[in-house]
Design an enzyme around this catalytic site. Structure first.
Site, mmCIF file in Angstrom:
data_model
loop_
_atom_site.group_PDB
_atom_site.id
_atom_site.type_symbol
_atom_site.label_atom_id
_atom_site.label_comp_id
_atom_site.label_asym_id
_atom_site.label_seq_id
_atom_site.Cartn_x
_atom_site.Cartn_y
_atom_site.Cartn_z
ATOM 1 N N ALA A 66 26.868 7.037 -3.560
ATOM 2 C CA ALA A 66 26.707 5.951 -2.600
ATOM 3 C C ALA A 66 27.988 5.116 -2.658
ATOM 4 O O ALA A 66 28.761 5.214 -3.608
ATOM 5 C CB ALA A 66 25.498 5.101 -2.960
ATOM 6 N N GLY A 109 24.671 9.601 -5.729
ATOM 7 C CA GLY A 109 24.001 9.930 -4.473
ATOM 8 C C GLY A 109 24.453 11.271 -3.898
ATOM 9 O O GLY A 109 23.707 11.903 -3.144
ATOM 10 N N GLU A 112 22.351 13.710 -5.605
ATOM 11 C CA GLU A 112 20.995 13.554 -5.060
ATOM 12 C C GLU A 112 20.883 14.158 -3.661
ATOM 13 O O GLU A 112 19.873 14.766 -3.316
ATOM 14 C CB GLU A 112 20.619 12.067 -5.044
ATOM 15 C CG GLU A 112 20.475 11.513 -6.459
ATOM 16 C CD GLU A 112 20.300 10.006 -6.499
ATOM 17 O OE1 GLU A 112 21.156 9.303 -5.925
ATOM 18 O OE2 GLU A 112 19.317 9.535 -7.097
ATOM 19 N N GLU A 132 25.354 6.857 -12.510
ATOM 20 C CA GLU A 132 24.942 5.490 -12.144
ATOM 21 C C GLU A 132 24.855 4.557 -13.343
ATOM 22 O O GLU A 132 25.180 3.373 -13.250
ATOM 23 C CB GLU A 132 23.579 5.508 -11.439
ATOM 24 C CG GLU A 132 23.610 6.029 -10.014
ATOM 25 C CD GLU A 132 23.436 7.534 -9.907
ATOM 26 O OE1 GLU A 132 23.602 8.252 -10.919
ATOM 27 O OE2 GLU A 132 23.135 7.998 -8.793
HETATM 28 N N1 CO8 Z 1 32.098 4.499 -3.640
HETATM 29 C C1 CO8 Z 1 33.146 3.923 -3.054
HETATM 30 N N2 CO8 Z 1 34.407 4.377 -3.193
HETATM 31 C C2 CO8 Z 1 34.589 5.476 -3.951
HETATM 32 C C3 CO8 Z 1 33.529 6.117 -4.594
HETATM 33 C C4 CO8 Z 1 32.222 5.593 -4.401
HETATM 34 N N3 CO8 Z 1 31.130 6.162 -4.942
HETATM 35 N N4 CO8 Z 1 34.015 7.178 -5.288
HETATM 36 C C5 CO8 Z 1 35.328 7.175 -5.070
HETATM 37 N N5 CO8 Z 1 35.691 6.161 -4.268
HETATM 38 C C6 CO8 Z 1 37.014 5.794 -3.797
HETATM 39 C C7 CO8 Z 1 37.825 5.158 -4.918
HETATM 40 O O1 CO8 Z 1 37.469 3.797 -5.053
HETATM 41 C C8 CO8 Z 1 39.213 5.391 -4.435
HETATM 42 O O2 CO8 Z 1 39.503 4.411 -3.455
HETATM 43 P P1 CO8 Z 1 40.900 3.574 -3.491
HETATM 44 O O3 CO8 Z 1 41.911 4.653 -3.125
HETATM 45 O O4 CO8 Z 1 40.680 2.580 -2.419
HETATM 46 O O5 CO8 Z 1 41.064 3.064 -4.882
HETATM 47 C C9 CO8 Z 1 39.136 6.742 -3.728
HETATM 48 O O6 CO8 Z 1 37.743 6.956 -3.439
HETATM 49 C C10 CO8 Z 1 39.597 7.905 -4.595
HETATM 50 O O7 CO8 Z 1 38.892 7.842 -5.833
HETATM 51 P P2 CO8 Z 1 39.611 7.819 -7.265
HETATM 52 O O8 CO8 Z 1 40.954 7.208 -7.151
HETATM 53 O O9 CO8 Z 1 38.652 7.213 -8.237
HETATM 54 O O10 CO8 Z 1 39.775 9.399 -7.497
HETATM 55 P P3 CO8 Z 1 39.819 10.170 -8.895
HETATM 56 O O11 CO8 Z 1 40.181 11.581 -8.537
HETATM 57 O O12 CO8 Z 1 40.643 9.428 -9.878
HETATM 58 O O13 CO8 Z 1 38.322 10.142 -9.442
HETATM 59 C C11 CO8 Z 1 35.924 10.348 -9.289
HETATM 60 C C12 CO8 Z 1 37.303 10.825 -8.747
HETATM 61 C C13 CO8 Z 1 35.740 10.801 -10.730
HETATM 62 C C14 CO8 Z 1 34.869 11.008 -8.403
HETATM 63 C C15 CO8 Z 1 35.841 8.800 -9.209
HETATM 64 O O14 CO8 Z 1 36.213 8.400 -7.901
HETATM 65 C C16 CO8 Z 1 34.471 8.247 -9.479
HETATM 66 O O15 CO8 Z 1 34.088 8.148 -10.630
HETATM 67 N N6 CO8 Z 1 33.743 7.837 -8.422
HETATM 68 C C17 CO8 Z 1 32.468 7.164 -8.538
HETATM 69 C C18 CO8 Z 1 31.374 8.134 -8.901
HETATM 70 C C19 CO8 Z 1 30.090 7.375 -9.068
HETATM 71 O O16 CO8 Z 1 29.920 6.559 -9.970
HETATM 72 N N7 CO8 Z 1 29.116 7.670 -8.186
HETATM 73 C C20 CO8 Z 1 27.822 7.035 -8.242
HETATM 74 C C21 CO8 Z 1 27.775 5.904 -7.274
HETATM 75 S S1 CO8 Z 1 26.233 5.007 -7.410
HETATM 76 C C22 CO8 Z 1 25.154 5.908 -6.531
HETATM 77 O O17 CO8 Z 1 25.479 6.921 -5.987
HETATM 78 C C23 CO8 Z 1 23.755 5.374 -6.462
HETATM 79 C C24 CO8 Z 1 22.966 6.145 -5.419
HETATM 80 C C25 CO8 Z 1 21.725 5.389 -5.132
HETATM 81 C C26 CO8 Z 1 21.063 5.874 -3.861
HETATM 82 C C27 CO8 Z 1 19.879 5.016 -3.551
HETATM 83 C C28 CO8 Z 1 19.125 5.495 -2.329
HETATM 84 C C29 CO8 Z 1 17.804 4.755 -2.142
#
Ligand code: CO8
Length: 260
Positions: A66, A109, A112, A132
């Site tokens: 998400a 997400g 999921e 998460e």
């Molecule tokens: N949300 C927003 N932006 C994101 C997300 C995200 N989940 N993931 C990556 N991005 C963005 C980064 O902020 C970055 O943006 P910017 O260039 O502006 O800094 C860009 O994408 C590229 O990402 P990275 O620079 O971090 O790339 P890396 O290759 O270094 O890392 C990763 C890749 C490991 C995937 C890393 O981006 C990461 O850890 N992302 C977050 C993963 C995460 O924690 N996901 C869970 C989110 S919470 C969730 O999903 C709850 C769901 C609930 C659903 C409820 C329904 C009812």
């Protein structure tokens, strides 16, 4: 020509394809993006020519979860009153089969969403996980429910409570993924499978899907379990640790938990 900003849609014979296309954010599932998925799913559901649906992302990311930037400042009152992300449940009402073709990150997400599909094909380098907990929230779109039903309690606890990622090979061994393929074959093979399924009787295929889904519940029905989970997920927005966890991610630093 579609008016979608975050997805691409294309139908190929009897197969409807949805490609998540928000590359700069690694296909982070913003509300807007998910509404577009829902709209496309609804169109394919209502199109009598379409017999199966494929959802895919890019080689780098199926979806990295998400949208943390959208979520970080929300309060419990906001997320609970608006039933925040309740619209993610729509995919579970689609009666045509949906195949996920996963390469790269399928986190939070994104994991999921893949697990909400009926069949998952993954590339050898795909990375799954429910991170998460590291953001100060819990999974909110069926992660704690579908993962537990698929892989059992101990493994699900390990994944959800530690937030560690798992590989496509593990996902296949655990039954979340039905086939691991070379990166450049995932979408092609998913479409082939979708075409085979779409060539069969639609009502019979739907009956098969409905019946398999009925075979996956334990004590709570999946619907009740997901409802309870979403409420708890929304509840984490009452914590300071949720603000800190998401802020730390965006500021690219380690979170400082205060347990409040
Ligand atoms: N949300 C927003 N932006 C994101 C997300 C995200 N989940 N993931 C990556 N991005 C963005 C980064 O902020 C970055 O943006 P910017 O260039 O502006 O800094 C860009 O994408 C590229 O990402 P990275 O620079 O971090 O790339 P890396 O290759 O270094 O890392 C990763 C890749 C490991 C995937 C890393 O981006 C990461 O850890 N992302 C977050 C993963 C995460 O924690 N996901 C869970 C989110 S919470 C969730 O999903 C709850 C769901 C609930 C659903 C409820 C329904 C009812």
């Amino acid at each position: 020509v579609s008016s979608y900003k975050n997805i691409l849609i294309e139908s190929n014979g009897k197969v409807g394809l949805i490609t998540l296309n928000r590359p700069k954010a690694l296909n982070a599932l913003s509300s807007e993006l998910f509404h577009e998925i829902n709209d496309a799913l609804e169109k394919y559901q209502n199109d009598p020519e379409i017999g199966a649906i494929v959802i895919t992302g890019s080689d780098r990311a199926f979806a990295a979860g998400a949208d943390i930037k959208e979520m970080q400042d929300k309060t419990f009152a906001e997320v609970y009153k608006s039933n925040f992300l309740g619209h993610w449940g729509k995919i579970n009402e689609i009666r045509k089969p949906i195949i996920a073709a996963v390469n790269g990150f399928a986190l939070g997400g994104g994991c999921e969403l893949a697990m909400s599909c009926d069949i998952v094909y993954a590339g050898v380098k795909a990375t799954f996980g429910q991170p998460e907990i590291k953001l100060g929230v819990i999974p909110g779109a069926g992660g704690t429910q579908r993962l537990t039903r698929a892989i059992g309690k101990s493994k699900a606890m390990e994944i959800v409570l530690s937030g560690r990622n798992f590989t496509a090979e593990e996902a296949e061994r655990w039954g979340i993924v039905s086939k691991v393929l070379p990166v450049d074959k995932v979408l092609e093979e998913a479409i082939n499978l979708a075409q085979q399924i779409a060539s069969l009787s639609q009502p019979v295929v739907q009956a098969g899907k409905e019946s398999v889904n009925n075979g996956t519940s334990f004590e709570l029905s999946l619907k009740e379990g997901c409802h309870f989970e979403r409420r708890l997920f929304q509840g984490t927005f009452a914590l300071r640790d949720q603000k800190e966890g998401m802020k730390a991610f965006i500021e690219k630093r380690e979170p400082k938990w205060t347990n409040e």
